[in-house]
Every structure is written in structure tokens, then in C-alpha cells.
Motif scaffolding. Sequence first.
Motif, PDB file in Angstrom:
ATOM      1  N   GLY A  92       0.792  -1.217   0.000  1.00  0.00           N
ATOM      2  CA  GLY A  92       0.000   0.000   0.000  1.00  0.00           C
ATOM      3  C   GLY A  92       0.821   1.261   0.000  1.00  0.00           C
ATOM      4  O   GLY A  92       0.259   2.349   0.081  1.00  0.00           O
ATOM      5  N   HIS A  93       2.130   1.127  -0.019  1.00  0.00           N
ATOM      6  CA  HIS A  93       2.986   2.311  -0.056  1.00  0.00           C
ATOM      7  C   HIS A  93       3.915   2.209  -1.267  1.00  0.00           C
ATOM      8  O   HIS A  93       5.103   1.967  -1.136  1.00  0.00           O
ATOM      9  CB  HIS A  93       3.830   2.428   1.220  1.00  0.00           C
ATOM     10  N   PRO A  94       3.377   2.295  -2.452  1.00  0.00           N
ATOM     11  CA  PRO A  94       4.249   2.158  -3.628  1.00  0.00           C
ATOM     12  C   PRO A  94       5.301   3.269  -3.628  1.00  0.00           C
ATOM     13  O   PRO A  94       4.984   4.438  -3.432  1.00  0.00           O
ATOM     14  CB  PRO A  94       3.276   2.312  -4.805  1.00  0.00           C
ATOM     15  N   PRO A  95       6.544   2.919  -3.823  1.00  0.00           N
ATOM     16  CA  PRO A  95       7.596   3.934  -3.784  1.00  0.00           C
ATOM     17  C   PRO A  95       7.521   4.857  -4.996  1.00  0.00           C
ATOM     18  O   PRO A  95       7.161   4.454  -6.091  1.00  0.00           O
ATOM     19  CB  PRO A  95       8.876   3.102  -3.804  1.00  0.00           C
ATOM     20  N   HIS A  96       7.831   6.081  -4.797  1.00  0.00           N
ATOM     21  CA  HIS A  96       7.870   7.042  -5.887  1.00  0.00           C
ATOM     22  C   HIS A  96       8.913   8.091  -5.551  1.00  0.00           C
ATOM     23  O   HIS A  96       9.261   8.318  -4.397  1.00  0.00           O
ATOM     24  CB  HIS A  96       6.505   7.697  -6.093  1.00  0.00           C
ATOM     25  N   ARG A  97       9.418   8.692  -6.572  1.00  0.00           N
ATOM     26  CA  ARG A  97      10.365   9.793  -6.438  1.00  0.00           C
ATOM     27  C   ARG A  97      11.470   9.504  -5.438  1.00  0.00           C
ATOM     28  O   ARG A  97      12.236   8.571  -5.595  1.00  0.00           O
ATOM     29  CB  ARG A  97       9.607  11.062  -6.072  1.00  0.00           C
ATOM     30  N   ASN A  98      11.450  10.307  -4.385  1.00  0.00           N
ATOM     31  CA  ASN A  98      12.541  10.244  -3.408  1.00  0.00           C
ATOM     32  C   ASN A  98      12.475   9.007  -2.515  1.00  0.00           C
ATOM     33  O   ASN A  98      13.486   8.563  -1.981  1.00  0.00           O
ATOM     34  CB  ASN A  98      12.501  11.506  -2.542  1.00  0.00           C
ATOM     35  N   GLN A  99      11.281   8.459  -2.343  1.00  0.00           N
ATOM     36  CA  GLN A  99      11.127   7.357  -1.394  1.00  0.00           C
ATOM     37  C   GLN A  99      11.855   6.094  -1.851  1.00  0.00           C
ATOM     38  O   GLN A  99      12.430   5.366  -1.042  1.00  0.00           O
ATOM     39  CB  GLN A  99       9.646   7.061  -1.181  1.00  0.00           C
ATOM     40  N   ALA A 100      11.853   5.826  -3.140  1.00  0.00           N
ATOM     41  CA  ALA A 100      12.577   4.649  -3.634  1.00  0.00           C
ATOM     42  C   ALA A 100      14.069   4.801  -3.353  1.00  0.00           C
ATOM     43  O   ALA A 100      14.744   3.842  -2.956  1.00  0.00           O
ATOM     44  CB  ALA A 100      12.325   4.474  -5.136  1.00  0.00           C
ATOM     45  N   ALA A 101      14.600   6.006  -3.529  1.00  0.00           N
ATOM     46  CA  ALA A 101      16.024   6.242  -3.230  1.00  0.00           C
ATOM     47  C   ALA A 101      16.286   6.065  -1.740  1.00  0.00           C
ATOM     48  O   ALA A 101      17.304   5.475  -1.339  1.00  0.00           O
ATOM     49  CB  ALA A 101      16.430   7.639  -3.686  1.00  0.00           C
TER      50      ALA A 101
END
Length: 634
Positions: A92-101
Motif C-alpha cells: 500500500g505504499h508504492p515507492p515514488h520519487r525520493n522514497q525509492a532512493a
Amino acid sequence: MAARLVRRCSRLLGRSAAAVCRSPPLAPDLLRPARAPRWAPAPAPGSTLSAAGSGFPEKEPVFTPFPKSQPADRLIEAASSPEQVLQLVRCGHPPHRNQAALMLVRLSRLLAEKRQDAGPLVRDARFQELLKTVHGQISLVWNKTLVILLRSLYSLRLPDDCKELRSVEQEVCWRLRRLKFRHLAFLAETTVPYLQERRSDLLAELLLHLERRWAEIDDCRTVVSLLTRVGHLSEALMDRLEDKGLELVEQFGAEDLRRVLLALALQNRRSVPLLRAVSYHLMQKPFTLSKSVLIDLAYAYGKLNFHQTQVFQKLAADLLPLVPGMSPNDVARCAKSFAFLKWLNLPLFEAFGQHVAGKAASFTPQQLCNVVLAFARLNFQPEPQDPFFSAVHDRLNPVLAELGPGLQVDLVWSLCVLRRVRGDQLARVLAPQFHAQFLDSKSPQDQSTWQKLMHINATARLEHPTYGGPFLPPPALRPHPSSSPPSPLRKETSMQQELQETLRGLLGSGDKGRFGVMTQYGWELDAEVVLGQDNQPLPLKDLAAPHLARPAGSQPLPPGAKRLAFLRWEFPDFNSRSKDLLGRFAMARRHLQGAGFLVVDVPYYEWLELKSEWQKGAYLKDKMGKAVAEELAK
């Protein structure tokens, strides 16, 4: 015509203004940008237009590329295992932008803390999904996160052909101009070893930007870190860092000063202004230096051969009460460092000698050899001598054959300097099967080792009458026909030239003296003169000279004749701040006296006071008279 044009423009502007006044007011939504940037914050809920009807908000929203912390960010930071981080990818928390890094950075940190292998993680599908997400949105990752991400990907040991890693490298390279200097410094501190290993173009760009923006450094930590990590990679950057270090040296603490000196020592960079500044602050500030700091400072000064008397006195005084608690490695390092500096502090070296005598069994052979070599260089004899040398012989004799050939020669040579060598040790290194490996070698190191073997051979012949052999063969004591002539032990100096010219004038004839004499003992004489019974110089052409590397002459010396050897002693031949000769030169003097020479010492501190040729000639004549008188007095 110009007036007509102005009237026409005025009418057109009037019509436009009237049309605008008749149009209906714009809706509030239309005042907003048609498409806000993806990284722009959303308008605050409940915001209204001003009651004045001007069509503008009461207060403009603050534009920032850093959104507020999201719940996913807190979950990433709270994760205590790599699996917990990877579970966030599909929960439920798909990573995007800065979060994947941020997830990749957290994974790298957790693996490092737990010392786990990164192989299984890199092959995980969720990890690959994170890499693809970062790759697709790399331009939206924050600067700070981007530089940390590059370090993390390097630590995960991704393959060189990984396109995601190359993408991050390229993005960092493009942003270098816009990064803050602290980000550049972080890259230099953490990624340079990996960049060197990968031979990445990013390294050259990073160094270039550090060279151009060095003036932005405003803290001592950055100076010290860059000096240590990347200074050796760029001469221009190193010059700038030294200048900045001089500017900020007042702010350095004891640990910073230690790191600066070690950085200079490891690069063998003798920056005199910076060394002087560091030495000044070491003396002026009330630092409490730990044992490790004192040892490292001694090492750095010794490696750079930088002499600062007050600093050495402080180091020796602070180290003295710590000697009983030192490890064998600490004792060996300190003794070696002070030996390089030619600094003999008697209380400190006496403490070293007592420490070795009491704990010789805890020293490795290499450490004990370093202590003996240091004592020999300074010509230091610990008191009492018997316990120290007994412990050394008992510890080293059983393992002498296990040491490297060069170290065996150095050890036996040092014991010869200290006059504590044993017959079995002499026989060990003078045996034909041992010294043959150095005989025909032309490498500088092996030639230096062979020179020491000649000194050992001279010790065996001149100072050990009970020693029965083996010895070096006589042909080996002469220049080898196929090799180049042996080079002098020391380069010709102005003092040597002046001494020989003055002596030639004093003798009056060139055949009454030899100059630059190479002996079979491995020592070079500045000059050799034979005085007859009436103390007048005799021609040397036909007189027997068995001491030469190539013995010459056949006539024995006339009755009452005396052979004089002139030895000049220059500043580097003495212990620092002392008139005591270093060990090798003290041994040379002993050997020549044992070979039957009357030694005429010419120290630099006496020679430099002589201004005229007449004074120099009178000085040498007086020296020769004193040498003869001392011999007669015996």
C-alpha cells in the motif's frame, strides 16, 4: 508623421483598455497555474481570495522542493531489517520519487550494520523494482539523497554494467555544478575509492569542481577530510587545501592536527608552512594528547624528517610516563620514529630499553629488530647493557634464520654498531651461501646490503680477534670488473672540496696524499697521509697500502711512520642538537683506528668558523699534531 503615429497608437490603447473593463472578472481557479510542477506543494486547504476583490491570495504560498515528511518516510527510517524495507514496496505504499532512493539507502545501511552479504538482496525482484523506479524518476531525487544514494549503490557492489547505477552516476555528474560544497565533500569522502576502482569519469569532474570551489570551505573538518581522502589525487587541489589549512589551523583540535600530519606523512608531502603552523599550535594550546596521538605525531614528524625541537621535547616528556603501559608495537614505532629524527632523549630511550628487557618475550622478531636498529642508528647503549642484550639475543637467535636476508644483515650490522655482535651471528651472514645472493646484484637495496656486509666483515677482522671465519673473499672487497665503479657513500660537498684543496696546498705535492680513498672495510676516507719519523709527509706511491679496495705498493712503512686518515663530519652525521656521531659513523671511526690509522676528525662546527685559507691550513696542521701527540701519549 511621427505625431500622427503617436495619436494612432493612443487611440488603439484606449480601445483595448475599454474592452478589458467591459469583460467579466476571472474565476479564482483560473489564477492558479494551469499545471503545477510535480514537486510543488498543494495549496493549503481552506485558502480564500482576499475580500478586496483584487484576484490575488492574501499570502502567497512558499515554494519549496522539499515536501513534508510522509508516513512512508517514517516507516522506511523505522525499518530494522532489509525485509521490512522490501515489504513496503507492495504494502500500500508504492515507492515514488525520493522514497525509492531512501529505501535503497536504508537497505545499504542495514546490510552494513548487520554485515550481511548483498548478493541475495540484489537478486530480489522488489529490489530490482526499486532500482527501476529510481531510474525512471532520477531527475526528481533530491540532491542530498542523490549523493547518499550513489554511495549506497557502490557499497552494494552492483555490477559495472548496471544501467541504473550508470544513470545515478550520470545524474550526479550533471548536477555537480548545482550541488552545495558539502555535498561535493561528502562525495569525495565516501565514493572516491569506488570511482578509482571503476575508473569513472565522474572522479575527474568531481576533482575539477573541488579545485574551483575550494574557497567555499569554511570548517576544519572538511579541510582535514579532503586532505586525507583526495588531496593525493590532485596537486592543484592539495595546494589549495594546504592554503585553507593554514587559514583555519587555529580552529583545529588535537585530533585534527594529528590527521593533517598523517595525511602529509602518508603522501610524503613536506609542506613547511603548514608543518610550522601545526607545530606552533601544538605548543601553544593546552592539548591533552593521548598515547595514540603522541605516537602518530612522532611517526609523522619522523616520516617527513621535519625537525622542531620544542615539539620533540614535549612528545618525549608526555610519552615517558606512558612507556610501562605501551604495547610492543607502540615501543617499536616510537623508537623508530625518533631514530629517523636523530633525536636521542636519554630518559625515554632508557625506559624503552628497560621495557624491552622486561617484556622481550612479548615482542615479535620484527618489532625487536626495529628497536635494535633504532638504538644502533642513534648509537645508544641502554644501561644496564647486559639484561637488554641478553634478552635480545635469547629472543632473536633461535629465529635469526627465519628472518628475511636483508633484515638479517641489518640486525647483525646494528649489533656490530653497538659492539654486541656474537661470533655465530657473524658466521651466519658471512657464510658464502648467504652472501652470494648480494654479490653480483646491481639493485640499490642489495648494494646497500653488500656495503653493510663489508662493515660486518671489517668488524669480524678488526674487533673480534677470536673469530675464526668465514670472511668475505678478498676479490669481493674490490670493485667488480664487470660492474660500474662503486659510488661514494656520500655526494661531494663544498666542505669536502675545501678540505681537500686546503690539504693539497698544505702538503705541497700531489703524491704525498690520497683523496677520496675507498677502503676494503667499506668506508671512504676524505684523505690519507703518511708522516715520517720527523712528522713530514712521505710520498705514497711505493708504500704498501693493504687497506685499499685494490691493495697497492710493496714497501713497508718506514720505522716510526704513522698513517693518518682525514674524516670530515658534516651536520647530518650527528644526532640532532648534539655533537655525538650517529652509530654508523662512530663505527667507521673505530674500524679505521683498529686498522692502524690515526684519525683526524674535521667536524663541521669547527670548520665553518674558519674564514681564510691560512686559518684552514693552520687548523689542519694543528689537528695532525694533536693526533700524533695523542698516539705518543698512549
